[in-house]
Design a protein around this motif. Sequence first.
Motif, PDB file in Angstrom:
ATOM      1  N   GLY A 176       0.913  -1.176  -0.054  1.00  0.00           N
ATOM      2  CA  GLY A 176       0.048  -0.007  -0.146  1.00  0.00           C
ATOM      3  C   GLY A 176       0.925   1.291   0.037  1.00  0.00           C
ATOM      4  N   THR A 177       2.148   1.195   0.693  1.00  0.00           N
ATOM      5  CA  THR A 177       3.242   2.281   0.241  1.00  0.00           C
ATOM      6  C   THR A 177       3.421   2.339  -1.184  1.00  0.00           C
ATOM      7  OG1 THR A 177       4.055   1.724   2.594  1.00  0.00           O
ATOM      8  CG2 THR A 177       5.245   3.010   1.086  1.00  0.00           C
ATOM      9  N   PRO A 178       3.157   3.660  -1.611  1.00  0.00           N
ATOM     10  CA  PRO A 178       3.526   3.828  -3.353  1.00  0.00           C
ATOM     11  C   PRO A 178       4.948   3.079  -3.615  1.00  0.00           C
ATOM     12  CG  PRO A 178       2.876   5.650  -2.222  1.00  0.00           C
ATOM     13  CD  PRO A 178       3.065   4.837  -1.134  1.00  0.00           C
ATOM     14  N   GLU A 179       4.895   2.464  -4.649  1.00  0.00           N
ATOM     15  CA  GLU A 179       6.267   1.816  -5.026  1.00  0.00           C
ATOM     16  C   GLU A 179       7.562   2.918  -5.128  1.00  0.00           C
ATOM     17  OE1 GLU A 179       7.000  -1.570  -7.935  1.00  0.00           O
ATOM     18  OE2 GLU A 179       7.493   0.389  -9.004  1.00  0.00           O
ATOM     19  N   ALA A 180       7.302   3.890  -5.633  1.00  0.00           N
ATOM     20  CA  ALA A 180       8.300   5.039  -5.828  1.00  0.00           C
ATOM     21  C   ALA A 180       8.705   5.299  -4.347  1.00  0.00           C
ATOM     22  CB  ALA A 180       7.655   6.166  -6.586  1.00  0.00           C
ATOM     23  N   ALA A 181       7.823   5.527  -3.420  1.00  0.00           N
ATOM     24  CA  ALA A 181       8.149   5.801  -2.109  1.00  0.00           C
ATOM     25  C   ALA A 181       9.143   4.533  -1.487  1.00  0.00           C
ATOM     26  CB  ALA A 181       7.109   5.998  -1.026  1.00  0.00           C
ATOM     27  N   LYS A 182       8.822   3.203  -1.700  1.00  0.00           N
ATOM     28  CA  LYS A 182       9.708   2.377  -1.322  1.00  0.00           C
ATOM     29  C   LYS A 182      11.099   2.380  -1.944  1.00  0.00           C
ATOM     30  CE  LYS A 182       5.999  -1.110  -1.179  1.00  0.00           C
ATOM     31  NZ  LYS A 182       5.527  -2.442  -1.792  1.00  0.00           N
ATOM     32  N   PHE A 183      11.190   2.813  -3.254  1.00  0.00           N
ATOM     33  CA  PHE A 183      12.557   2.865  -3.801  1.00  0.00           C
ATOM     34  C   PHE A 183      13.169   4.110  -3.104  1.00  0.00           C
ATOM     35  CE2 PHE A 183      11.043  -0.034  -6.897  1.00  0.00           C
ATOM     36  CZ  PHE A 183      12.211  -0.692  -7.538  1.00  0.00           C
ATOM     37  N   ASN A 184      12.530   4.968  -2.829  1.00  0.00           N
ATOM     38  CA  ASN A 184      13.200   6.055  -2.289  1.00  0.00           C
ATOM     39  C   ASN A 184      13.718   5.726  -0.661  1.00  0.00           C
ATOM     40  OD1 ASN A 184      13.127   8.785  -0.608  1.00  0.00           O
ATOM     41  ND2 ASN A 184      13.136   9.489  -2.797  1.00  0.00           N
ATOM     42  N   ILE A 185      13.041   5.116   0.063  1.00  0.00           N
ATOM     43  CA  ILE A 185      13.481   4.796   1.378  1.00  0.00           C
ATOM     44  C   ILE A 185      14.548   3.902   1.260  1.00  0.00           C
ATOM     45  CG2 ILE A 185      12.587   3.559   3.274  1.00  0.00           C
ATOM     46  CD1 ILE A 185       9.725   4.501   2.676  1.00  0.00           C
ATOM     47  N   PHE A 186      14.464   2.881   0.474  1.00  0.00           N
ATOM     48  CA  PHE A 186      15.592   1.885   0.570  1.00  0.00           C
ATOM     49  C   PHE A 186      16.860   2.509  -0.146  1.00  0.00           C
ATOM     50  CE2 PHE A 186      12.195  -1.383   0.762  1.00  0.00           C
ATOM     51  CZ  PHE A 186      12.453  -1.822   1.935  1.00  0.00           C
TER      52      PHE A 186
END
Length: 390
Positions: A176-186
């Motif tokens: 549910g977390t936007p994929e782009a946000a996941k990439f940014n976090i990691f």
Amino acid sequence: MTQDENRAAAEPRVEFDDSGRSTGIELTEDANNGGRTEPFDPNRIEVQPRNTTISLLLQRLQRGALDLAPDFQRRAGIWSETNQSRLIESILLRIALPTIYAAENEDESWAVIDGVQRLTAITRFVDPTAIEAEPLRLSHLEYLAEYDGCTFEDLPGRLQTRVLETELVILLIRRGTPEAAKFNIFARINTSGLPLSRQELRHALIPGQARDLLAELAASDQFLAATARSVSPDRMAEREMCLRFLAFKLTPPEQYTTQNFDDFLRAAMHRINKLSEHELDQLRESFGYAMAASVIAFGADAFRKQFRNRPRRFPVNKALFEVQAVTLSNLSPDEIVALSPQRDVVSARFKELMDDPEFYDSISSGTGSAATVAYRFQSLKDLFQKVLDA
């Protein structure tokens, strides 16, 4: 010295792996690669700490609910038999292990992003069949030398229980977390010395047949021949090159309008995951054709910058790889045959093209913007057409 001579004389920057070795790829900058054009909605970002045991994680792995991406291994040599054994020794000594970072997929499985090697070592010791690995036999232990040579089954029952009940802390980015946000976090995580490359992140966060296809193409004889086996696989740079080709075969350059190249490549992986086997075969055939055509047209200088007054051999350039390979893949077999005796002419015209500051910039910096993509593709298309029309 002229501007062209300054560019030719400039020592190209290259990408490096964790050990400081060159990957054989020129370092370029993609416009907004990993950057954002719109802010994230913080209400959609959910990061949840989870405490779990090694036993429960292994159960997840056995059920297919934990993705270790077994070919996602950072630099061989960092995790030697001794390194893996010392990790197990830390567990036996009840020393807390660093936090593991993972992302939750739509099916509630977990994709491990940071901690793959730790979990792989643990699994290899406790349940090697789960990852089809050779059992880990402990060696060079520092404090528990009496267990040197032991496998998990050789340990006393109380120590087996200690391993299985060891708690690990997982920071889980929920679905549910936007994929782009996941990439940014990691992309911000740096617990192992060198941040993950963009392609390593794509590989970890986007499971499916795209992974297998990229690995297959990057290991193919055609790719290895066209790149003169000069590209290191250590940071998955060679898979990103293959992905760039596939992305522009699925979305022709004239239809590329985004300003975020990372989004474009992620979307391509998702699209590949949905293709039929027939469609995958078409991409394989087109890729092989492009690699052979690149050797015919450019020889040993395929995908590399060339300058009239600089005979040195440059590293492979990712933007040149995509534009040369895709453009050649769109030429007919008769046109490729016609280029064969014209390699010197192609080389001369390409060196002239390198004098064009706009083209040079389009393969060196901001390579992911719509304007630079359009310019380099049109320039190569015009180059080949002029050679064929001569």
